[in-house]
Scaffold this motif. Structure first.
Motif, mmCIF file in Angstrom:
data_model
loop_
_atom_site.group_PDB
_atom_site.id
_atom_site.type_symbol
_atom_site.label_atom_id
_atom_site.label_comp_id
_atom_site.label_asym_id
_atom_site.label_seq_id
_atom_site.Cartn_x
_atom_site.Cartn_y
_atom_site.Cartn_z
ATOM 1 N N ALA A 5 0.833 -1.204 0.000
ATOM 2 C CA ALA A 5 0.000 0.000 0.000
ATOM 3 C C ALA A 5 0.862 1.247 0.000
ATOM 4 C CB ALA A 5 -0.929 -0.012 1.222
ATOM 5 N N ARG A 8 2.232 1.775 -3.476
ATOM 6 C CA ARG A 8 1.191 2.261 -4.369
ATOM 7 C C ARG A 8 0.904 3.745 -4.112
ATOM 8 N NH1 ARG A 8 -4.183 -1.079 -4.025
ATOM 9 N NH2 ARG A 8 -2.685 -2.710 -4.504
ATOM 10 N N GLU A 117 -17.071 2.826 -9.589
ATOM 11 C CA GLU A 117 -15.666 3.060 -9.264
ATOM 12 C C GLU A 117 -15.295 4.522 -9.496
ATOM 13 O OE1 GLU A 117 -12.785 0.479 -10.938
ATOM 14 O OE2 GLU A 117 -13.713 -1.362 -10.193
ATOM 15 N N ARG A 126 -10.665 7.641 -3.552
ATOM 16 C CA ARG A 126 -10.126 6.310 -3.829
ATOM 17 C C ARG A 126 -11.230 5.252 -3.810
ATOM 18 N NH1 ARG A 126 -4.989 4.368 -3.523
ATOM 19 N NH2 ARG A 126 -4.657 2.178 -3.010
ATOM 20 N N TYR A 127 -11.119 4.302 -4.708
ATOM 21 C CA TYR A 127 -11.988 3.119 -4.707
ATOM 22 C C TYR A 127 -11.078 1.900 -4.612
ATOM 23 C CZ TYR A 127 -14.838 -0.749 -6.356
ATOM 24 O OH TYR A 127 -15.478 -1.968 -6.469
ATOM 25 N N GLU A 128 -11.461 0.919 -3.794
ATOM 26 C CA GLU A 128 -10.728 -0.337 -3.697
ATOM 27 C C GLU A 128 -11.714 -1.497 -3.723
ATOM 28 O OE1 GLU A 128 -8.366 -0.139 -0.129
ATOM 29 O OE2 GLU A 128 -6.616 0.562 -1.238
ATOM 30 N N GLU A 130 -12.176 -6.064 -5.000
ATOM 31 C CA GLU A 130 -11.688 -7.288 -5.630
ATOM 32 C C GLU A 130 -12.808 -7.891 -6.439
ATOM 33 O OE1 GLU A 130 -9.952 -10.147 -3.052
ATOM 34 O OE2 GLU A 130 -8.318 -8.834 -2.394
ATOM 35 N N ALA A 144 -7.311 -7.626 -7.615
ATOM 36 C CA ALA A 144 -7.426 -6.595 -6.575
ATOM 37 C C ALA A 144 -7.204 -5.272 -7.287
ATOM 38 C CB ALA A 144 -6.385 -6.809 -5.489
ATOM 39 N N SER A 146 -7.585 -0.803 -7.457
ATOM 40 C CA SER A 146 -7.791 0.486 -6.805
ATOM 41 C C SER A 146 -7.875 1.542 -7.891
ATOM 42 C CB SER A 146 -6.656 0.815 -5.829
ATOM 43 O OG SER A 146 -5.450 1.080 -6.521
ATOM 44 N N SER A 148 -7.672 5.766 -8.033
ATOM 45 C CA SER A 148 -7.402 6.979 -7.268
ATOM 46 C C SER A 148 -7.528 8.198 -8.171
ATOM 47 C CB SER A 148 -5.995 6.933 -6.671
ATOM 48 O OG SER A 148 -5.838 5.808 -5.828
ATOM 49 N N LYS A 162 -5.479 3.910 -12.192
ATOM 50 C CA LYS A 162 -6.068 2.618 -11.852
ATOM 51 C C LYS A 162 -4.953 1.591 -11.723
ATOM 52 C CE LYS A 162 -9.670 -0.707 -13.173
ATOM 53 N NZ LYS A 162 -10.413 -0.533 -11.920
#
Length: 255
Positions: A5, A8, A117, A126-128, A130, A144, A146, A148, A162
């Motif tokens: 994390a 990222r 998203e 942010r979107y996270e 799976e 997985a 994300s 941002s 992304k």
């Protein structure tokens, strides 16, 4: 925050800084008039722009295990690194300018997941999540992801980053482990005697139905407890040396 994390977040911060530098250089170039001196300045700024863009490309392409895509504010593909082509099968020249929903499964597109998203990232930063994603050839992989948002110095939304990681193998291994645990549970539950699996710290990891019935507690309450909390201190004092010996490796029998 874990190392993945942190990496990222650092990458996204670097992308934002690079984008601000590029915009500042472009604005500086746009303000100037066409004179000989300014032509030299224009060439200098253009060289800087190319260097900044090359540095950005090297940063993004250097991330091997993550597919990184740059989207515009409407979710259209601007660019992506080599890992996107390796994981998803799309060449940049074939999909540049297309809506990023092409990476989703038909059912997720129908349910509006791409729009969710974008909305979440736009509003919350942010979107996270799976889930299954679709490759160019129609095959699927478990990812997985994300998403941002990227903003300029004035706070205006300028696009999204992304990040997608293929977790298919990890998910398959986890499912295989769950299947083995389920099979083990069926086997030990078929044994009429008391069966318990323990960790080296003498806490329960798994017990069979006979063990549950004997002590009058479900497995959910037994797992994680120390053996002395279940059998009692007097009984534990009698068997503790045998338990310790068994946990050390050899098979132990006692009455």
């Amino acid at each position: 925050m874990n190392t993945e994390a942190e990496s990222r977040a650092a990458l996204i911060e670097e992308l934002q800084v690079m984008r601000r530098r590029l915009e500042a250089a472009e604005q500086e170039l746009a303000r100037r008039t066409l004179t000989d001196d300014v032509e030299l300045e224009r060439q200098r700024v253009e060289r800087e722009l190319r260097q900044q863009e090359e540095r950005l490309r090297l940063i993004v392409d250097g991330v091997r295990d993550h597919a990184i895509s740059m989207l515009d504010p409407q979710g259209r593909i601007v660019t992506f690194n080599r890992s996107v082509e390796q994981i998803k099968g799309h060449a940049l020249e074939d999909v540049r300018g297309q809506y990023f929903a092409l990476f989703f499964t038909p059912e997720d597109r129908a349910s509006g997941l791409p729009e969710l998203e974008l909305k979440t990232a736009s509003e919350q930063g942010r979107y996270e999540g799976e889930g299954w994603r679709e490759r160019k050839d129609g095959s699927r992989f478990y990812a997985a992801v994300s998403l941002s948002r990227l903003k300029d110095d004035s706070g205006e939304l300028v696009g999204f980053v992304k990040v997608t990681q293929d977790r298919t193998q990890s998910r398959e291994l986890s499912e295989a482990l769950r299947r083995r645990e389920s099979e083990l549970r069926l086997i030990i539950d078929a044994i009429p005697g008391l069966v318990a699996y323990m960790s080296v710290d003498e806490t329960y990891r798994q017990v069979n139905h006979a063990y549950e019935d004997w002590f009058g507690q479900p497995a959910a309450k037994l797992v994680g407890k120390h053996i002395s909390d279940v059998v009692g201190n007097r009984a534990y004092d009698v068997i503790r040396t045998h338990v310790a010996a068994a946990l050390a490796g050899p098979s132990v029998s006692f009455a």
